[in-house]
Design a protein around this motif. Structure first.
Motif, PDB file in Angstrom:
ATOM      1  N   ALA A   1       0.846  -1.199   0.000  1.00 39.64           N
ATOM      2  CA  ALA A   1       0.000   0.000   0.000  1.00 39.64           C
ATOM      3  C   ALA A   1       0.882   1.249   0.000  1.00 39.64           C
ATOM      4  CB  ALA A   1      -0.913  -0.008   1.214  1.00 39.64           C
ATOM      5  N   PHE A   2       1.966   1.223   0.787  1.00 39.28           N
ATOM      6  CA  PHE A   2       2.873   2.373   0.842  1.00 39.28           C
ATOM      7  C   PHE A   2       3.472   2.626  -0.540  1.00 39.28           C
ATOM      8  CE2 PHE A   2       6.874   4.529   1.177  1.00 39.28           C
ATOM      9  CZ  PHE A   2       6.666   5.507   2.138  1.00 39.28           C
ATOM     10  N   ASN A   3       3.973   1.563  -1.152  1.00 37.37           N
ATOM     11  CA  ASN A   3       4.612   1.725  -2.470  1.00 37.37           C
ATOM     12  C   ASN A   3       3.630   2.260  -3.512  1.00 37.37           C
ATOM     13  OD1 ASN A   3       7.260   1.033  -1.854  1.00 37.37           O
ATOM     14  ND2 ASN A   3       6.896  -1.155  -2.140  1.00 37.37           N
ATOM     15  N   GLU A   4       2.406   1.750  -3.456  1.00 35.84           N
ATOM     16  CA  GLU A   4       1.390   2.234  -4.413  1.00 35.84           C
ATOM     17  C   GLU A   4       1.089   3.709  -4.174  1.00 35.84           C
ATOM     18  OE1 GLU A   4      -0.784  -2.079  -4.749  1.00 35.84           O
ATOM     19  OE2 GLU A   4      -2.011  -0.380  -4.049  1.00 35.84           O
ATOM     20  N   GLY A   5       0.908   4.046  -2.892  1.00 35.12           N
ATOM     21  CA  GLY A   5       0.612   5.439  -2.543  1.00 35.12           C
ATOM     22  C   GLY A   5       1.764   6.359  -2.924  1.00 35.12           C
TER      23      GLY A   5
END
Ligand code: GLN
Length: 355
Positions: A303-307
Motif C-alpha cells: 500500500a505504501f509503495n502504491e501510494g
C-alpha cells in the motif's frame, strides 16, 4: 565571514535558512536573527576563514557548551512530554489502523515542534500516501535507536524516519521504494579539513555518531582498520558538541541535519569537511520499513509503495518536500513514476558477508 566559499559542500546541496527554521521550530529555540540570516552553506563551509578559526579559548568553549546544554534541555523538555502521535483514523474507526513509528528529533523529516506537534517531511508524506492508497494509520514519535528493533520485533507495523537502506537492516526489515536521496557527511574542526579529505585514510581518530544510525555503522565498520574510537550520542547536538570540545575529532551525520546544526552559528570552528561520503551506495536513500517475512506487513508495504507512486505522479510528493526544503536540489528527489527498487551494491554485499 560573508565570503562565499567554493568548497564541495557549497556546490552540493545549498539548503539555506529554511532548513534552519524548520529544525529551529522543532527544538523550540531562540537563535539569533543573525544566525538565521546566514546561509547554511556559508556558515558550514567558509573555508576562507579556516586560518582565522584558531582553537576556541576555554571560556569560549564553556559558553558554547552552556548554550548547547540549554538547547539540549529545551529539547528534553519537549521530549519529556512523551511520544507525539498523528492519525488519519477517526476515533470510532473499527478497521485496521497501522501503527507506525518515527523519530522525535530528526528535522526536517520528523520532529516535535515548539508547540509539541509532530511535524516533518515524513509526517506529511505518510499522510498523503495513506490518503492516496486508502489506509488508516497512527504515527508516533520516539528515540531512533530502539525504533528499527521495535519494527523487526513486530511491536510496530512500520517506521518512517529518514531511514537509510543498509544490508544488515535488510536481514530483518523490508524496505519500501525510495522516497528521498540523502547523504552522510563528515563534520570536523576547520583546522582538520586538510587532514580529513578521506576518512578511509586517517588513523587513530575519535568519531562521534548518533546511536543506532547508519553513521554509527560506518564508523564501526572502519574502527578496526583505521583504529578509530567510536563514541555514540543520543542526537546530533551532543555529537557536535563533542567535536567542538575536542572529545571527538569528527562526526558522521546525515547531510541536512549537519547543515542545520552548523547554521545555528554556535560552532564557529566547525565545518562540513566531506559533504557526501563515497561508497555509501544505496544507503543514501530513505525508505519506509516493515518487518521482513510477515504477510500482514507485506500488505502495508505494498500500500505504501502504491501510494508513493501516486503522490510522485500527482505532485503531492514534491509539494511536501518543497514545504520544508524550498531550495532542495533536484538530486534529492526520487524521479518519475517508477521509484527505484533497492538492490545492494557489490560492496554492500561484501561488507554484509564479513559481519
Ligand atoms: N539516515 C540515518 C539512518 O537511517 C539516520 C536516521 C535518523 O537518525 N532518524 O541511520
Amino acid at each position: 565571514m560573508g565570503k562565499k566559499a567554493s568548497s564541495p559542500s557549497t556546490t552540493y546541496y545549498n539548503w539555506r535558512s529554511q532548513l534552519c527554521s524548520a529544525a529551529l521550530f522543532c527544538l523550540g529555540l531562540a537563535l539569533s536573527p543573525h544566525a538565521l540570516a546566514a546561509t547554511a552553506a556559508t556558515a558550514a563551509t567558509d573555508a576562507t576563514n579556516a586560518s582565522a578559526a584558531t582553537e576556541p579559548s576555554a571560556s569560549e568553549k564553556e559558553q558554547v557548551a552552556a548554550k548547547v546544554m540549554a538547547r539540549q534541555e529545551a529539547m528534553q523538555q519537549v521530549l519529556a512530554q512523551g511520544s507525539k502521535c498523528v492519525s488519519n483514523a477517526p476515533d470510532d474507526y473499527n478497521g485496521k489502523v497501522w501503527q507506525i513509528g518515527t523519530d522525535n528529533a530528526f528535522a526536517p523529516f520528523a520532529f516535535i515542534d515548539a508547540q509539541g506537534e509532530l511535524k516533518g517531511i515524513d509526517v506529511d508524506l505518510l499522510a498523503k500516501i495513506a490518503e492516496n492508497a486508502g489506509f488508516k494509520y497512527r504515527m508516533c514519535s520516539q528515540d531512533f535507536a530502539p525504533l528499527l528493533p521495535a519494527v523487526a520485533a513486530g511491536k510496530l507495523d512500520g517506521a518512517m524516519a529518514g531511514i537509510s537502506y543498509t544490508v544488515p537492516r535488510a536481514q530483518t526489515l523490508e524496505f519500501s521504494k525510495r522516497y528521498y536521496n540523502s547523504a552522510v557527511a563528515v563534520v570536523a574542526a576547520k583546522s582538520e579539513q586538510s587532514q580529513l579529505q578521506s576518512i578511509q585514510q586517517v588513523m587513530g581518530k575519535t568519531v562521534a555518531v548518533k546511536a543506532g544510525t547508519l553513521g554509527e555503522d560506518i564508523a564501526n565498520g572502519l574502527k578496526e582498520a583505521r583504529q578509530f574510537t567510536v563514541k555514540s550520542y543520543p542526537n546530533s547536538m551532543a555529537s557536535m558538541l563533542a567535536v567542538f570540545q575536542g572529545e571527538a575529532d569528527f562526526l558522521l551525520e546525515d547531510y541536512p541535519v549537519a547543515v542545520y546544526e552548523l547554521t545555528s552559528g554556535l560552532y564557529s570552528n566547525l565545518m562540513i569537511v566531506i559533504p557526501r561520503l563515497p561508497n555509501v551506495g544505496n544507503s543514501e536513500s530513505y525508505h519506509f520499513v516493515v518487518a521482513k517475512d510477515n504477510k500482514e506487513s507485506q500488505q502495508l508495504l505494498q500500500a505504501f509503495n502504491e501510494g508513493l507512486e501516486k503522490v510522485i505522479v500527482n505532485g503531492d510528493y514534491k509539494a511536501v518536500v518543497a514545504k520544508y526544503l524550498p531550495e532542495a536540489p533536484a538530486s534529492v528527489f526520487v524521479s518519475g513514476n517508477a521509484p527505484v527498487e533497492v538492490k545492494a551494491t557489490a560492496a554492500e554485499k561484501e561488507a554484509a558477508a564479513v559481519q
